[in-house]
Design a protein around this motif. Structure first.
Motif, short mmCIF file in Angstrom:
data_model
loop_
_atom_site.label_atom_id
_atom_site.label_comp_id
_atom_site.label_asym_id
_atom_site.label_seq_id
_atom_site.Cartn_x
_atom_site.Cartn_y
_atom_site.Cartn_z
N GLU A 1 0.84 -1.20 0.00
CA GLU A 1 0.00 0.00 0.00
C GLU A 1 0.88 1.26 0.00
O GLU A 1 0.58 2.25 -0.68
N ALA A 2 1.97 1.20 0.75
CA ALA A 2 2.89 2.33 0.77
C ALA A 2 3.48 2.59 -0.62
O ALA A 2 3.57 3.74 -1.07
N SER A 3 3.85 1.52 -1.30
CA SER A 3 4.42 1.66 -2.64
C SER A 3 3.37 2.20 -3.62
O SER A 3 3.70 2.97 -4.54
N ARG A 4 2.10 1.77 -3.44
CA ARG A 4 1.04 2.27 -4.32
C ARG A 4 0.86 3.77 -4.11
O ARG A 4 0.70 4.54 -5.08
N LEU A 5 0.88 4.22 -2.86
CA LEU A 5 0.75 5.65 -2.56
C LEU A 5 1.94 6.43 -3.11
O LEU A 5 1.78 7.55 -3.62
N TYR A 6 3.12 5.84 -3.02
CA TYR A 6 4.31 6.50 -3.55
C TYR A 6 4.18 6.69 -5.06
O TYR A 6 4.48 7.77 -5.59
N ALA A 7 3.74 5.65 -5.75
CA ALA A 7 3.59 5.72 -7.20
C ALA A 7 2.54 6.76 -7.60
O ALA A 7 2.63 7.37 -8.67
N ALA A 8 1.54 6.98 -6.72
CA ALA A 8 0.49 7.96 -7.00
C ALA A 8 0.93 9.39 -6.64
O ALA A 8 0.15 10.33 -6.82
N GLY A 9 2.15 9.53 -6.14
CA GLY A 9 2.63 10.86 -5.77
C GLY A 9 2.18 11.33 -4.40
O GLY A 9 2.41 12.49 -4.04
N LYS A 10 1.57 10.45 -3.62
CA LYS A 10 1.12 10.79 -2.27
C LYS A 10 2.22 10.42 -1.27
O LYS A 10 2.12 9.45 -0.52
N PHE A 11 3.29 11.21 -1.30
CA PHE A 11 4.51 10.84 -0.57
C PHE A 11 4.32 10.93 0.95
O PHE A 11 4.91 10.14 1.69
N ASP A 12 3.50 11.87 1.39
CA ASP A 12 3.26 11.98 2.83
C ASP A 12 2.56 10.72 3.35
O ASP A 12 2.94 10.14 4.38
N ASP A 13 1.52 10.29 2.63
CA ASP A 13 0.80 9.08 3.04
C ASP A 13 1.69 7.85 2.91
O ASP A 13 1.63 6.93 3.74
N ALA A 14 2.51 7.82 1.88
CA ALA A 14 3.41 6.68 1.69
C ALA A 14 4.40 6.59 2.84
O ALA A 14 4.70 5.48 3.33
N THR A 15 4.90 7.75 3.31
CA THR A 15 5.83 7.74 4.45
C THR A 15 5.19 7.10 5.67
O THR A 15 5.81 6.29 6.38
N GLY A 16 3.93 7.46 5.93
CA GLY A 16 3.22 6.89 7.07
C GLY A 16 3.10 5.38 6.97
O GLY A 16 3.30 4.65 7.95
N LYS A 17 2.79 4.89 5.77
CA LYS A 17 2.63 3.45 5.58
C LYS A 17 3.97 2.71 5.70
O LYS A 17 4.04 1.60 6.25
N TYR A 18 5.04 3.31 5.17
CA TYR A 18 6.35 2.67 5.30
C TYR A 18 6.75 2.56 6.77
O TYR A 18 7.32 1.55 7.20
#
Length: 247
Positions: free
Chosen positions: A27-44
């Protein structure tokens, strides 16, 4: 009746066992690919709770932080990736990204703290050299190394010029102060001369001679006066008039 609830509990336990252990990371990688880096950081970060030693999660977290402009945090995350001689590709990618983050930090500090920026540029160059050592064919690392080296040289020259200017300023100020004092002295001299002339004019009344003029006149009169010895000489040298016989 009592068997059905037990069956349901057993089914639920089996379902939990089939849950994807990498679901949060995906899910973190999916958010990263979508450009949602803040959300991706939280998931990582969530995924790292269960897998704190995962090199991939630390690396991806560092990338997400870099994308947010949090370069110091990105460096910290990337430094958590364990190094290994067996995986030169991982070593090269980690070093390359650390070099990029260090460069960004130096670029931001160049105007306000150039000396700190020089140190960060040096750290970026060291990271790029590690990347080139692990992956000699990495043209990006080589290009960035050359680019940052030029930036560092330019900043050094700029600091040297500023240092020369700072050293020259006191000398220029002393020269200017000396010239100013000379001008002030000349002005004071002119003012004194003007005051003397005004005082002399004030002392001279209407129809009266000044002290200097009177002294000059007396000297001239003394030159015109005939001394007694000169009178005797004139009498001795004068011809005697003949007696008058007939008027």
């Amino acid at each position: 009746m009592t068997g059905r609830p037990l069956a349901a509990v057993a089914l639920a336990a089996v379902s939990v066992g089939w849950l994807d252990p990498h679901a949060t990371a995906r899910e973190a990688s999916r958010l990263y690919a979508a450009g949602k880096f803040d959300d991706a950081t939280g998931k990582y970060n969530e995924a790292l709770v269960d897998r704190p030693d995962s090199p991939l999660l630390h690396f991806n977290l560092g990338d997400a932080l870099y994308r947010q402009g949090k370069f110091t945090d990105a460096v910290n995350a990337l430094q958590q990736v364990p190094g290994t001689d067996a995986d030169s590709t991982r070593t090269a990618r980690v070093a390359y990204n650390i070099g990029n983050a260090k460069y960004r930090l130096a670029q931001a500090a160049e105007a306000s703290d150039p000396k700190s920026a020089l140190g960060l540029y040096a750290e970026a160059l060291a990271a790029y050299r590690r990347a080139m050592g692990a992956a000699p064919d990495d043209v990006d690392a080589k290009f960035n190394h050359e680019f940052v080296a030029r930036k560092m040289d330019d900043l050094k020259k700029k600091l040297e010029e500023q240092q020369k200017q700072q050293e020259q300023q006191p000398q220029d100020q002393q020269k200017q102060e000396g010239e100013k004092q000379d001008q002030q002295g000349e002005q004071q001299k002119q003012q004194q001369e003007q005051q003397q002339q005004q005082q002399a004019a004030a002392e001279k009344k209407d129809g009266e001679m000044s002290k200097d003029e009177a002294a000059a006149l007396l000297d001239a009169q003394r030159d015109q006066e005939v001394r007694p010895d000169e009178v005797v000489k004139k009498l001795q040298g004068a011809a005697v008039a003949e007696p008058v016989e007939d008027w």
